[in-house]
Scaffold this active site. Structure first.
Site, mmCIF file in Angstrom:
data_model
loop_
_atom_site.group_PDB
_atom_site.id
_atom_site.type_symbol
_atom_site.label_atom_id
_atom_site.label_comp_id
_atom_site.label_asym_id
_atom_site.label_seq_id
_atom_site.Cartn_x
_atom_site.Cartn_y
_atom_site.Cartn_z
ATOM 1 N N HIS A 369 -5.314 -4.386 -5.674
ATOM 2 C CA HIS A 369 -4.686 -3.376 -6.490
ATOM 3 C C HIS A 369 -5.670 -2.232 -6.314
ATOM 4 O O HIS A 369 -6.953 -2.599 -6.096
ATOM 5 C CB HIS A 369 -4.684 -3.670 -8.029
ATOM 6 N N HIS A 414 -8.048 7.867 -6.962
ATOM 7 C CA HIS A 414 -7.307 7.752 -8.207
ATOM 8 C C HIS A 414 -7.253 8.798 -8.906
ATOM 9 O O HIS A 414 -8.097 9.469 -9.543
ATOM 10 C CB HIS A 414 -8.086 6.628 -8.900
#
Length: 874
Positions: A369, A414
Site C-alpha cells: 500500500h 500522497h
C-alpha cells in the site's frame, strides 16, 4: 517442477567461532584482492563529487577525495574544508570520516536514486549541468536503511570518466557477492565487536575490570562482584597491564566468551544419539539414523554423513589419508548442531513447489500500500527505493498514486499532503522495469490510483508502453474464457489495475446504467463485449469510468467517499463535466466522466477496477473491487457475508487497503481478509511491525515468489469451509494437526533498547498459533530470572489445529518489566508458515520487526507433528 536438491550443508553456510574480531573481513579481503582489477588505484583514491539532496537548499555538490580500503573494508573520504571537520580529522583520521562496507547492500549505475533523478530534472533545463552530471559517470552506493540513524542511506557519486566509474562499480559489486558467502559469520562477529566496543569506554582496545563488569551485564549475565573478579583473573592469561591495571585484550575476550558457550542441552542429545561409543562419538550410521528418524530429513545415506563428519571434524587432508574410520566427537556434534543450516526450523532452499497454472484468483498475492512512501502518510519522503525494497522482498502488487505534473507528465505522491513527489517516468524506469522480476518471475500488478486529466492519463499510458515495452501485458480480455489467466500464463508480465472506459447508450431520452456494454480496443477500433454497437470514440465522446467520481477521487473502486477537489480545480472539473454531458457521439452513445483516456483503458485488462455494489450482483471474471479495512471487517464479522465473500474471491480478485485514519502508516491485521480468500491485502511495507512480520511469514512458502496457492477448500465452490467459529465445529471435515513444541533453551538474547545498562533481562517466551479463529491460541513459558545469555526452560506447549494450511507459528521473546505490568519489553520474535516448519531439534533465529536478524540471538526447540482424525478430538 524442478527436482528438490539434496540438502547437504555447504561450507559457506557454516557459523564458526572467530579466532579474532574481524576475521570475516580477512576472508572477504583476500577474495577481493585476488579477483578485482586496479585495486592500487582505488586504494590511492580519487577526487569525486558527492551529491546530496537538502530539504531546503535542493541539490548540493561537494568535492571530496574518496578511497577504498580493501583490507579493513571501509570507504574513507576527506573532511569538509572547515575548522571543525579539519580538527576532527586530525584527531581520528581513520575512524570518523569513513563508511563501513559491511552495510552496503547494492550499487547502481547512472541516474537511479531519488537524488540523481532530481539532478536529471535540473540537467533538462541547463545544458551546463548536463555536462557535469553525465549519467555515464554516476554511481550510487546503497546502504542498509535499517541500520542507519541518519536520513541518508545512499552515497551518490560523480566520477571524472566512465572507466573509473565502472572499475569502482565492479569492485563493490564483487564485494557484495563475497559478503553473501560469509553473511552469518559477519553478523556474529559484528555482534561481538559491538559488545566489546560498547564496554570499552576508554577506547584503548582493552577492558579494565569495571568495563568487563559492564560487558557481562550487556550480554545478560548476572554475577556477584567477587565472582566477577575471579572470572576476570581466569580470563586474563596474558596478564597485560594498561596504566598499571590488569586488562583483557580482544583474544582473551573471545576465549572467555566461547568458554561460556557450554550447552548441556546438546550434551544430552549427544548421549542419546551415540550408541556404539556411548557419550564418546557418533558413527556415520548413527548420524544417518538421527537425521532420518529424529530430524525427518530425506535422501541422506552413510556416505553423506561421512562427508558431514569430515566437514565438522578434520580439515587436514594429510590426516584424513591416515584415518580409516571417522566418527563425530562431542565438539564436532556441537559445531554441527549450532552451525549447520540443516537445523534451521524451516528449509533454506527457495524454489517454487506449488501448482502455478490455476487462475489468479486462486492465489494470495503479496501486496503493498502506498509503496512510494518510506515513512508516514503526511510528511515523509516519496522514494523509488520504496518500490525497489518492496519488489526485492517479493511484493507482486505495488501502488502508483498518480497526480498531474506541472510539466505535463504524471507525478506520484500522497495527494493533499506534504509528501514529496516522484516522476512516474523515474518510477517505471528505475524501479519497476529493472526490479519487477529480480526476485520472482510471476506477474507484477500496478495498482493505479488515478487523479489525472485525460491528457496526462494519455501520457501515463504512453510512458508505460515506451518504458516497460514487451513486459507490459496489453492483450484484451477474451470474454469466452471462464476464468482469469494463471501466474504461469503471465510470467514476466506487468498488468495494470484501474478503471476502463464504458459507453452508456441513449435510448428514449434516458441512460441505461444497469447493463453498460464492455468494450475493448484492437488496433484503432472499439468493439463491444457485452452487446450493442459501439464506434470509435475519437476525440469527441465524453467519458466515464465505472464507479463514477471526479478525477481527484480515489479512482480504483474503493468503497469510501472521495476526497473533495481543491476550489481552484473545482471549476475546471465542473466545466469539463458540463461539456461531457452535452457531447454526443454519432450513434447516440454518450460517454461520461471519470477515466478519460482510451489509451489508458486499452492497457487495462484482467484487473479492471469496478465499484463494489453487493455480493449478489453479477460480474465479469476480470472485474475486481477494493475494500477498506472497515468495510472488510464488517463483511467478515457476519457469517452470511463472510461466506459470500469467500464465494466472491473464488472467481474475482479483491484488494484490501488500510483505512484513511492510519496517518502514521500503521497496518491492518491481514489475517481476517486472507481467511475469507481475499488475494491482495495491502500493507505499508515501510512500517516495521508485527503485521509485516505476519505478511513475510505468509508469503514464505512457494519459494517466496509472491504467490501462494489458497487451500483447496477456499478455491472450490460449495466446500464445507466457514470462517465463522460457531459453525466451524459442525462443518469442519479437515484433518486435525497436533503440534508439540518443547522449548529447551535460549542463547544470546538481546537487551531491550531502552533498558538501563545495569539491568539484566528476565526473559519468557510466547508461542502462538495465528490462523483461523478456531485455531488461534497462545502459550506462555515461565520467566527465567536474570539470565538472557543462556536461559533454560525445558517446557512443552501443545496445540491442536484444524486448519494448518492457514496457520502461522510465532515465537516472541519478552522480558518482564521492572515497574509496570503489561508493558514488558519486546526483545525479538520470528514467525513461520506452519506447513514449512520441520520436526526435530531446531534453531529458531530471532529477528526484529524490521526483518533484520538479531544474530546470534536464538531459541532451541524440539518440534513434533501428528495428524489426528476428528473422532480423536474431544
Amino acid at each position: 517442477m524442478d527436482n528438490i536438491k539434496k540438502k547437504i550443508p555447504q561450507r559457506v553456510k557454516l557459523k564458526k567461532k572467530p579466532k579474532k574480531l574481524g576475521e570475516w573481513r580477512d576472508v572477504v579481503s583476500k577474495s577481493i584482492l585476488k579477483t578485482v582489477q586496479g585495486v592500487e588505484d582505488m586504494e590511492t583514491g580519487k577526487f569525486l563529487w558527492k551529491i546530496r539532496k537538502k530539504r531546503f537548499r535542493g541539490i548540493q555538490s561537494y568535492k571530496r577525495k574518496f578511497r577504498l580500503d580493501f583490507k579493513k573494508l571501509y570507504i574513507h573520504y576527506s573532511p569538509a574544508n572547515n575548522a571543525i571537520s579539519q580538527n576532527l580529522y586530525r584527531v581520528a583520521p581513520n575512524k570518523l570520516f569513513r563508511l563501513d562496507m559491511a552495510d552496503i547492500i547494492e550499487v547502481r549505475k547512472g541516474f537511479s536514486t531519488d537524488t540523481f533523478n532530481l539532478v536529471e530534472r535540473l540537467t533538462e533545463k541547463a545544458s551546463l549541468l548536463s555536462r557535469m552530471y553525465n549519467p555515464e559517470h554516476c554511481m550510487s552506493i546503497i546502504f542498509d536503511h535499517r541500520d542507519r540513524k541518519e536520513d541518508s542511506h545512499t552515497l551518490d557519486l560523480v566520477f571524472g570518466n566512465k572507466h573509473d566509474r565502472d572499475a569502482w562499480y565492479e569492485a563493490i559489486e564483487q564485494l557484495i557477492e563475497c559478503m553473501k558467502e560469509v553473511e552469518y559469520q559477519k553478523e556474529y562477529e559484528l555482534y561481538l565487536r559491538n559488545i566489546f566496543n560498547t564496554a570499552d569506554k576508554s577506547r584503548n582496545g582493552y577492558l579494565f575490570l569495571d568495563e568487563f563488569t559492564l560487558l557481562l551485564k550487556q550480554i545478560n549475565i548476572y554475577m556477584e562482584p567477587d565472582e566477577v573478579q575471579k572470572v576476570f583473573d581466569e580470563a586474563n592469561f596474558h596478564k597485560s597491564e594498561v596504566e598499571e591495571q590488569q586488562v583483557l585484550d580482544e583474544k582473551e575476550f573471545l576465549k572467555f566468551f566461547h568458554k561460556l558457550l557450554s550447552r548441556p542441552d546438546i550434551s544430552d542429545i549427544f548421549e542419546e544419539v551415540s550408541h556404539k561409543y556411548k557419550g564418546l562419538a557418533i558413527t556415520p550410521y548413527e548420524l544417518e539414523k538421527f537425521l532420518t528418524n529424529v530430524q525427518g530429513e530425506v535422501d541422506f545415506n552413510e556416505t553423506d554423513c561421512l562427508n558431514i563428519i569430515k566437514d565438522y571434524e578434520i580439515k587436514d587432508e594429510k590426516v584424513l589419508k591416515k584415518v580409516n574410520n571417522l566418527y563425530m566427537s562431542w565438539k564436532g556434534f556441537l559445531r554441527f548442531l549450532m552451525g549447520s543450516s540443516l537445523f534451521n526450523i524451516t528449509s533454506n532452499i527457495l524454489q517454487v513447489d506449488q501448482d502455478m497454472t490455476q487462475p489468479l484468483c486462486d492465489y494470495y498475492i503479496n501486496t503493498s500500500h502506498n509503496t512510494y512512501l518510506v515513512g508516514n502518510q503526511v510528511t515523509s519522503d516519496s522514494s523509488i527505493d520504496g518500490y525497489i525494497r518492496a519488489l526485492v522482498a517479493g511484493c507482486r502488487c505495488v501502488e502508483l498514486d498518480c497526480w498531474n505534473g506541472n510539466d505535463g507528465e504524471p507525478v506520484i505522491y500522497h495527494g493533499w499532503t506534504l509528501t514529496s513527489k516522484l516522476k512516474l517516468r523515474h518510477v517505471l524506469s528505475d524501479a519497476i522495469k529493472p526490479y519487477a522480476f529480480k526476485t520472482s518471475p510471476y506477474p507484477v500488478i500496478l495498482s493505479i490510483e488515478n487523479h489525472l486529466t485525460r491528457e496526462q492519463q494519455d501520457q501515463m499510458a504512453i510512458l508505460m508502453k515506451e518504458i516497460l515495452g514487451d513486459l507490459l501485458y496489453t492483450d484484451a480480455v477474451d470474454p469466452d474464457l471462464k476464468s482469469l489467466p494463471s501466474p504461469e500464463d503471465l510470467k514476466y508480465k506487468i498488468l495494470v489495475k484501474g478503471k476502463k472506459l464504458h459507453m452508456l447508450t441513449r435510448g428514449t431520452g434516458s441512460l441505461d446504467e444497469e447493463q453498460p456494454p464492455e468494450i475493448t480496443r484492437k488496433g484503432g477500433s472499439v468493439k463491444s463485449i457485452g452487446g450493442g454497437s459501439i464506434k470509435s470514440l475519437g476525440d469527441r465522446g465524453s467519458i466515464k469510468s465505472n464507479g463514477g467520481g471526479h478525477p481527484g477521487s480515489k479512482n480504483e473502486g474503493e468503497d469510501h467517499p472521495p476526497i473533495p477537489p481543491r476550489k481552484s480545480r473545482r471549476a475546471e472539473f465542473k466545466k469539463q463535466s458540463t461539456l461531457q454531458k452535452t457531447s454526443l457521439d454519432e450513434d447516440g452513445s454518450l460517454a461520461t466522466e471519470g477515466t478519460y483516456s482510451q489509451l489508458l483503458s486499452e492497457i487495462i485488462n484482467h484487473c479492471e477496477a469496478v465499484k463494489f455494489k453487493d455480493f449478489d450482483t453479477e460480474r465479469n471474471f476480470w472485474e475486481m473491487s477494493s475494500f477498506d479495512e472497515n468495510k472488510t471487517n464488517q463483511f467478515v464479522s457476519s457469517p452470511e457475508t463472510a461466506a459470500k465473500f469467500v464465494a466472491y474471491n473464488q472467481t474475482n480478485l479483491s484488494r484490501i487497503y488500510p483505512k484513511g485514519t492510519r496517518l502514521m502508516s500503521s497496518n491492518l491485521d491481514p489475517m481476517p481478509p486472507w481467511l475469507v480468500g481475499c488475494q491482495m491485502v495491502a500493507l505499508n511495507f515501510q512500517q516495521p511491525d508485527k503485521y509485516n512480520q505476519i505478511n513475510s511469514a505468509w508469503f514464505e512458502p512457494n519459494g517466496r515468489c509472491g504467490y501462494v496457492l489458497k487451500p483447496k477448500y477456499l478455491r472450490e465452490p460449495n466446500s464445507s469451509y466457514t470462517y465463522s467459529t460457531a459453525e466451524c465445529a459442525d462443518k469442519h471435515k479437515n484433518k486435525v494437526l497436533k503440534l508439540t513444541v518443547r522449548l529447551i533453551s535460549g542463547q544470546h538474547l538481546p537487551n531491550a533498547s531502552d533498558r538501563q545498562a545495569g539491568d539484566i533481562i528476565e526473559p519468557y517466551v510466547k508461542i502462538r498459533i495465528l490462523g483461523h479463529p478456531q485455531d488461534n491460541c497462545e502459550w506462555i513459558s515461565s520467566t527465567v530470572p536474570k539470565n538472557g545469555f543462556n536461559p533454560s526452560w525445558g517446557e512443552t506447549a501443545t496445540f491442536k489445529i484444524k486448519y494448518p494450511e492457514l496457520a502461522l507459528l510465532e515465537f516472541k521473546v519478552k522480558s518482564k518489566a521492572l515497574l509496570v505490568e503489561n508493558l514488558d519489553d519486546y526483545l525479538g520474535s520470528c514467525m513461520f508458515s506452519l506447513p514449512l516448519v520441520k520436526k526435530g531439534y531446531r534453531n529458531v533465529a530471532l529477528k526484529s520487526y524490521s526483518g533484520k536478524r538479531l544474530t546470534p540471538a536464538n531459541l532451541f526447540v524440539f518440534i513434533s507433528k501428528e495428524d489426528l482424525s476428528q473422532k480423536k478430538i474431544k
